[in-house]
Design a protein around this motif. Structure first.
Motif, PDB file in Angstrom:
ATOM      1  N   CYS A 125     -11.051  -7.874 -32.473  1.00  0.00           N
ATOM      2  CA  CYS A 125     -10.234  -6.692 -32.767  1.00  0.00           C
ATOM      3  C   CYS A 125      -8.791  -6.916 -32.307  1.00  0.00           C
ATOM      4  CB  CYS A 125     -10.862  -5.503 -32.036  1.00  0.00           C
ATOM      5  SG  CYS A 125      -9.831  -4.050 -31.978  1.00  0.00           S
ATOM      6  N   LEU A 126      -7.849  -6.485 -33.144  1.00  0.00           N
ATOM      7  CA  LEU A 126      -6.432  -6.631 -32.788  1.00  0.00           C
ATOM      8  C   LEU A 126      -5.710  -5.289 -32.913  1.00  0.00           C
ATOM      9  CD1 LEU A 126      -3.759  -8.308 -32.353  1.00  0.00           C
ATOM     10  CD2 LEU A 126      -3.677  -8.530 -34.839  1.00  0.00           C
ATOM     11  N   ILE A 127      -5.023  -4.914 -31.846  1.00  0.00           N
ATOM     12  CA  ILE A 127      -4.129  -3.747 -31.905  1.00  0.00           C
ATOM     13  C   ILE A 127      -2.717  -4.297 -31.738  1.00  0.00           C
ATOM     14  CG2 ILE A 127      -3.480  -1.558 -30.802  1.00  0.00           C
ATOM     15  CD1 ILE A 127      -6.254  -1.481 -32.110  1.00  0.00           C
ATOM     16  N   GLY A 128      -1.816  -3.946 -32.647  1.00  0.00           N
ATOM     17  CA  GLY A 128      -0.463  -4.472 -32.643  1.00  0.00           C
ATOM     18  C   GLY A 128      -0.326  -5.536 -33.707  1.00  0.00           C
ATOM     19  N   PRO A 129       0.597  -6.477 -33.579  1.00  0.00           N
ATOM     20  CA  PRO A 129       1.543  -6.636 -32.477  1.00  0.00           C
ATOM     21  C   PRO A 129       2.646  -5.572 -32.537  1.00  0.00           C
ATOM     22  CG  PRO A 129       2.079  -8.155 -34.245  1.00  0.00           C
ATOM     23  CD  PRO A 129       0.821  -7.432 -34.663  1.00  0.00           C
ATOM     24  N   ASN A 130       3.609  -5.752 -31.635  1.00  0.00           N
ATOM     25  CA  ASN A 130       4.754  -4.847 -31.613  1.00  0.00           C
ATOM     26  C   ASN A 130       4.303  -3.412 -31.349  1.00  0.00           C
ATOM     27  OD1 ASN A 130       7.416  -3.999 -31.893  1.00  0.00           O
ATOM     28  ND2 ASN A 130       7.223  -3.736 -34.105  1.00  0.00           N
ATOM     29  N   CYS A 131       3.354  -3.262 -30.435  1.00  0.00           N
ATOM     30  CA  CYS A 131       2.877  -1.912 -30.118  1.00  0.00           C
ATOM     31  C   CYS A 131       2.996  -1.683 -28.615  1.00  0.00           C
ATOM     32  CB  CYS A 131       1.416  -1.748 -30.554  1.00  0.00           C
ATOM     33  SG  CYS A 131       0.248  -2.620 -29.505  1.00  0.00           S
ATOM     34  N   SER A 132       2.797  -0.449 -28.197  1.00  0.00           N
ATOM     35  CA  SER A 132       2.870  -0.195 -26.756  1.00  0.00           C
ATOM     36  C   SER A 132       1.477  -0.095 -26.136  1.00  0.00           C
ATOM     37  CB  SER A 132       3.701   1.055 -26.475  1.00  0.00           C
ATOM     38  OG  SER A 132       3.108   2.168 -27.081  1.00  0.00           O
ATOM     39  N   GLY A 133       0.441  -0.283 -26.952  1.00  0.00           N
ATOM     40  CA  GLY A 133      -0.905  -0.339 -26.400  1.00  0.00           C
ATOM     41  C   GLY A 133      -1.758   0.870 -26.722  1.00  0.00           C
ATOM     42  N   MET A 134      -2.807   1.041 -25.976  1.00  0.00           N
ATOM     43  CA  MET A 134      -3.692   2.182 -26.202  1.00  0.00           C
ATOM     44  C   MET A 134      -4.314   2.598 -24.872  1.00  0.00           C
ATOM     45  SD  MET A 134      -7.138   1.162 -25.920  1.00  0.00           S
ATOM     46  CE  MET A 134      -8.006   2.324 -26.922  1.00  0.00           C
ATOM     47  N   PHE A 135      -4.812   3.807 -24.827  1.00  0.00           N
ATOM     48  CA  PHE A 135      -5.604   4.187 -23.659  1.00  0.00           C
ATOM     49  C   PHE A 135      -6.657   5.198 -24.052  1.00  0.00           C
ATOM     50  CE2 PHE A 135      -3.920   8.370 -23.066  1.00  0.00           C
ATOM     51  CZ  PHE A 135      -2.563   8.314 -23.382  1.00  0.00           C
ATOM     52  N   ASN A 136      -7.679   5.240 -23.228  1.00  0.00           N
ATOM     53  CA  ASN A 136      -8.728   6.245 -23.384  1.00  0.00           C
ATOM     54  C   ASN A 136      -9.239   6.608 -21.992  1.00  0.00           C
ATOM     55  OD1 ASN A 136     -10.451   4.154 -22.659  1.00  0.00           O
ATOM     56  ND2 ASN A 136     -11.083   3.721 -24.761  1.00  0.00           N
ATOM     57  N   MET A 137     -10.411   7.185 -21.924  1.00  0.00           N
ATOM     58  CA  MET A 137     -10.935   7.617 -20.627  1.00  0.00           C
ATOM     59  C   MET A 137     -11.293   6.411 -19.731  1.00  0.00           C
ATOM     60  SD  MET A 137     -11.270  11.023 -21.042  1.00  0.00           S
ATOM     61  CE  MET A 137     -12.601  11.650 -20.049  1.00  0.00           C
ATOM     62  N   THR A 144       3.704   2.450 -21.319  1.00  0.00           N
ATOM     63  CA  THR A 144       4.635   3.576 -21.203  1.00  0.00           C
ATOM     64  C   THR A 144       4.036   4.639 -20.288  1.00  0.00           C
ATOM     65  OG1 THR A 144       3.643   4.571 -23.144  1.00  0.00           O
ATOM     66  CG2 THR A 144       5.613   3.255 -23.502  1.00  0.00           C
ATOM     67  N   GLN A 145       4.908   5.500 -19.811  1.00  0.00           N
ATOM     68  CA  GLN A 145       4.480   6.677 -19.063  1.00  0.00           C
ATOM     69  C   GLN A 145       5.108   7.905 -19.708  1.00  0.00           C
ATOM     70  OE1 GLN A 145       5.912   4.228 -16.521  1.00  0.00           O
ATOM     71  NE2 GLN A 145       3.893   3.313 -16.551  1.00  0.00           N
ATOM     72  N   PRO A 146       4.582   9.093 -19.449  1.00  0.00           N
ATOM     73  CA  PRO A 146       3.458   9.347 -18.569  1.00  0.00           C
ATOM     74  C   PRO A 146       2.115   9.090 -19.253  1.00  0.00           C
ATOM     75  CG  PRO A 146       4.236  11.402 -19.523  1.00  0.00           C
ATOM     76  CD  PRO A 146       5.130  10.317 -20.047  1.00  0.00           C
ATOM     77  N   ILE A 147       1.117   8.800 -18.432  1.00  0.00           N
ATOM     78  CA  ILE A 147      -0.259   8.841 -18.917  1.00  0.00           C
ATOM     79  C   ILE A 147      -0.640  10.317 -18.799  1.00  0.00           C
ATOM     80  CG2 ILE A 147      -2.645   8.085 -18.537  1.00  0.00           C
ATOM     81  CD1 ILE A 147      -0.777   5.758 -19.232  1.00  0.00           C
ATOM     82  N   PRO A 148      -1.055  10.925 -19.898  1.00  0.00           N
ATOM     83  CA  PRO A 148      -1.315  12.367 -19.834  1.00  0.00           C
ATOM     84  C   PRO A 148      -2.604  12.686 -19.096  1.00  0.00           C
ATOM     85  CG  PRO A 148      -1.937  11.520 -21.957  1.00  0.00           C
ATOM     86  CD  PRO A 148      -1.361  10.361 -21.209  1.00  0.00           C
ATOM     87  N   LEU A 149      -2.859  13.962 -18.957  1.00  0.00           N
ATOM     88  CA  LEU A 149      -4.127  14.401 -18.389  1.00  0.00           C
ATOM     89  C   LEU A 149      -5.211  14.008 -19.380  1.00  0.00           C
ATOM     90  CD1 LEU A 149      -2.685  17.884 -17.500  1.00  0.00           C
ATOM     91  CD2 LEU A 149      -3.287  16.101 -15.856  1.00  0.00           C
ATOM     92  N   GLY A 162       5.169   3.516 -30.906  1.00  0.00           N
ATOM     93  CA  GLY A 162       4.812   3.661 -29.498  1.00  0.00           C
ATOM     94  C   GLY A 162       5.727   4.643 -28.794  1.00  0.00           C
ATOM     95  N   GLY A 163       7.028   4.528 -29.077  1.00  0.00           N
ATOM     96  CA  GLY A 163       7.991   5.419 -28.437  1.00  0.00           C
ATOM     97  C   GLY A 163       7.713   6.868 -28.788  1.00  0.00           C
ATOM     98  N   THR A 164       7.436   7.112 -30.056  1.00  0.00           N
ATOM     99  CA  THR A 164       7.160   8.488 -30.492  1.00  0.00           C
ATOM    100  C   THR A 164       5.918   9.022 -29.791  1.00  0.00           C
ATOM    101  OG1 THR A 164       8.070   7.833 -32.611  1.00  0.00           O
ATOM    102  CG2 THR A 164       6.942   9.949 -32.546  1.00  0.00           C
ATOM    103  N   ALA A 165       4.907   8.168 -29.660  1.00  0.00           N
ATOM    104  CA  ALA A 165       3.678   8.596 -28.977  1.00  0.00           C
ATOM    105  C   ALA A 165       4.004   9.061 -27.569  1.00  0.00           C
ATOM    106  CB  ALA A 165       2.686   7.434 -28.939  1.00  0.00           C
ATOM    107  N   THR A 166       4.867   8.301 -26.898  1.00  0.00           N
ATOM    108  CA  THR A 166       5.233   8.650 -25.523  1.00  0.00           C
ATOM    109  C   THR A 166       5.922  10.005 -25.459  1.00  0.00           C
ATOM    110  OG1 THR A 166       5.561   6.313 -25.176  1.00  0.00           O
ATOM    111  CG2 THR A 166       6.421   7.750 -23.485  1.00  0.00           C
TER     112      THR A 166
END
Ligand code: ADP
Ligand code: MG
Length: 689
Positions: A125-137, A144-149, A162-166
């Motif tokens: 599996c590939l996410i990106g390139p040129n991305c800021s990543g992903m997160f889950n539980m 990037t920050q903040p990591i939300p609740l 990625g910037g917009t997501a932040t």
């Protein structure tokens, strides 16, 4: 291809992990370390001995095996690094931060192709390139920050940027909106918005999956896949909120330079969103407000009770709710008088309920109780309470939090004192609540939620198979490779699609024309054949009453340059209507309808939808026209047969997917009366595959 290793890895290697927190590899490592990840972390950095307290491996070949690799090395080193990790270290998922691929240069695009080939070869599996990543539980592999609740029923977001997501997350933070997962897909080489939707759809579990999906999109590369999965998710009970940028021409330019792809036509996007039942937003703040509404108890109707600490915002909210199609019903006078006795003198209690600036937490509590106990007609409450300098906000917000939890209907807390009551607001949010800061913005969010079109993807009835074979038969019989169809072929195709067309006769022989006119009777209409826009060259003569007039008309039309023949029709009367369609690559047909003439050309009063349309969709299209009152009949003028219009739109939309050679088609006008609707002019442009 999303796999379990990207979702729930046990071992993560950060290649390019750094002590420098302003570098992606440093920042992501910090997020991972501070976050919820409980497995092993390995760091590869050939310049350091230890990085943020982790042992640093000089080379990827030195690490033990891992499940997920975060890659933050120059683009030119990505391929060999990923190949080695996949081949020798059993790595099954990659998040590539590195830039310098298709978004940058042609050489970068070649590198990206190679990257795709490598991940496909190794089935990873590939996410990106040129991305800021992903997160889950489970892990926060993002730089990037903040990591939300984080919350298991929080929002799932996928973002093309990625910037917009932040920045969306920042806005969410302020309102208390929680997340379950965030995916920044970057260049979306293997996994883009459509693939994440597919993953959400196929892995959906009614008891466990989050139901709010947030999309930030710059282009829809696979509209059909997008429609299929968004529709399916919505049918499973999810809400999808989306912002698609690149609507304007200059907006599209920015979007294409950003992602290396061209934005699709906005009308098509809009039609697709409506078909799926997606809530379309136009700003980050609007999206988050909508998510906040969706994360509260479901809003089941349009009647809103307002409790406010000031008259102004109560009126602003009333106006905004009414404009958005919601109601602020007047409450019963007798019951209102009872409430008034419990509040300060001078309060208003018939909805909006105005507690006054000096209204206390206790007054607020009484007003909420009153609405919940005595007004079952209310579907929700909007409560505005801030800190105008007097009063105990802390106590009010404590009560509000309790009420939010126990109330059977949603209560929307509007907290306007973003300077004077920040601490109290944060405490309120920390308890798991959401709040809004502005009443009009809340009203807009409520209106977007309540007025969303329901999912209609599955509801369109199939085209009868007899029609399909007839449509195919007509298309296959057309000799022309490309161009406007002759009146005969046009007629045959419309007939196959069961679209009513006026009787007509084509000939370049005057006697034949005269003969046909005497058979159908005067008045008649004569049109030139061989010219696309006939009226522009004086090629349509209407209301011909006699044989003499017909003879003159014939001579006149045959003298028009390029005239091949003429076409005779009976003269009909009625309201002019328009139905058209345009083929949009990948999306299919966008069907447009409206009243003909100036309503289309000048007032641009058209509505549109994505073919094939269900009866319900066609009805919504017709009824959303500004000129709809004319269809119903207005000011002494008779209306037209609305059902017949809807039926024709449906059949027209069903015909098109079986006639993909048609690139442009319009019926303009159809003439409509109370009884029937008949097309008197049709233009069809085809291009054989
Ligand atoms: P074009 O669009 O090429 O200019 P049309 O066939 O649409 O040509 O004719 C122009 C206008 O003439 C129509 O918009 C309509 O107002 C009128 N018209 C055309 N055919 C008829 C007809 N059979 N009965 C009544 N009016 C007609
Ligand atoms: Mg016309």
């Amino acid at each position: 291809m999303i796999n379990s290793y990207i979702i729930h890895p046990k071992r993560i290697v950060v290649v390019g992990g750094s002590n420098n927190l302003s570098k992606p590899g440093g920042n992501a490592l910090m997020n991972l370390k501070r976050g919820t990840f409980s497995g092993e972390i390995y760091v590869v950095n050939n310049k350091e001995v230890s990085v943020q307290g982790f042992k640093s491996y000089p080379h990827v070949r030195d690490i033990p095996s891992a499940d997920l690799a975060i890659i933050s090395v120059p683009a030119t080193l990505c391929i060999e690094t990923i190949t080695l990790l996949a081949q020798e270290k059993n790595v099954k998922a990659f998040i590539v931060f590195s830039a310098g691929f298709s978004e940058e240069s042609e050489q970068g695009a070649l590198l990206e192709k190679e990257l795709l080939r490598v991940v496909q070869t190794h089935n990873v599996c590939l996410i990106g390139p040129n991305c800021s990543g992903m997160f889950n539980m489970f892990h926060q592999s993002i730089f990037t920050q903040p990591i939300p609740l984080l919350q298991s029923d929080g929002v799932d977001m996928v973002s093309a940027s990625g910037g917009t997501a932040t920045f969306i997350i920042e806005a969410a933070f302020k309102l208390g909106v929680r997340f379950h997962s965030v995916w920044s897909v970057g260049n979306a080489t293997q996994n883009g918005v459509e693939e994440i939707l597919e993953y959400w759809d196929t892995s959906f579990c009614p008891t466990e999956s989050s139901r709010i999906k947030l999309l930030y999109i710059e282009n829809i590369r696979q509209p059909r896949k997008f429609l299929q999965h968004t529709s399916s998710l919505i049918a499973k009970g999810c809400h999808i909120v989306a912002l698609k940028s690149g609507v304007s021409e200059s907006g599209s330019r920015a979007a294409s330079s950003h992602t290396g792809a061209i934005a699709g036509s906005d009308i098509a996007v809009d039609a697709l969103f409506r078909k799926a039942g997606i809530i379309r937003c136009h700003s980050r703040q609007e999206m988050i407000n909508v998510c906040a509404v969706l994360s509260q108890k479901p809003l089941k109707g349009k009647n809103i009770g307002i409790i406010s600490q000031a008259g102004g915002p109560a009126v602003i909210l009333t106006d905004a709710l009414s404009a958005g199609g919601l109601n602020v019903p007047l409450l019963d006078q007798e019951k209102a008088a009872l409430l008034k006795q419990q509040l300060l003198p001078g309060t208003a209690t018939t909805n909006p309920i105005d507690l006054l600036g000096t209204g206390t937490a206790d007054h607020l509590d009484k007003a909420i109780s009153h609405c919940l106990n005595h007004h079952p007609e209310l579907d929700a409450l909007a409560v505005l309470y801030g800190n105008p300098g007097v009063g105990n906000v802390e106590e009010a917000y404590r009560i509000l939090a309790e009420r939010l939890a126990s109330s059977p209907i949603p209560i929307y807390p509007i907290m306007p004192s973003v300077v004077m009551a920040t601490k109290e607001m944060e405490e309120f949010i920390a308890k798991g609540n959401v709040c809004y800061h502005d009443e009009a913005i809340l009203a807009k969010a409520l209106s977007l939620v309540i007025n969303r079109q329901s999912n209609t993807y599955e509801t369109s009835s199939p085209t009868p198979s007899a029609h399909i074979s007839q449509i195919r038969h007509v298309i296959q019989g057309i000799k022309q490779q490309e161009g406007w169809l002759s009146p005969e072929d046009t007629r045959a195709l419309l007939q196959a699609g069961n679209i009513p067309m006026v009787k007509e006769f084509v000939s370049h022989n005057k006697e034949e024309i005269m003969q046909f006119a005497s058979e159908i009777g005067f008045p008649v209409v004569l049109k030139v054949v061989g010219i696309v826009h006939k009226s522009d060259v004086g090629g349509v003569i209407v209301n011909i009453q006699t044989e003499e007039q017909l003879s003159v008309a014939f001579d006149k039309l045959m003298q028009i340059p390029n005239a091949q023949s003429v076409l005779l029709q009976p003269m009909l009367s009625g309201q002019e209507l328009f139905i058209g369609a345009k083929y949009e690559e990948e999306f299919g047909y966008i069907v447009l309808c409206g009243l003909g003439g100036i309503f289309v050309d000048i007032l641009k009063d058209v509505s549109y939808g994505l073919a094939p349309l269900s009866e319900q969709e066609a009805r919504i299209m017709v009824r959303s026209l500004k000129s709809y009152p004319l269809i119903q009949g207005a000011r002494g003028q008779k209306g037209i047969n609305e059902q017949a219009f809807i039926d024709i739109i449906v059949r027209f939309s069903q015909m098109l997917p079986h006639a993909q050679e048609v690139k442009e088609i319009d019926l303009n006008p159809l003439l409509a009366t109370e009884e029937s609707i008949t097309a008197v002019d049709a233009r069809i442009y085809i291009k054989q595959q």
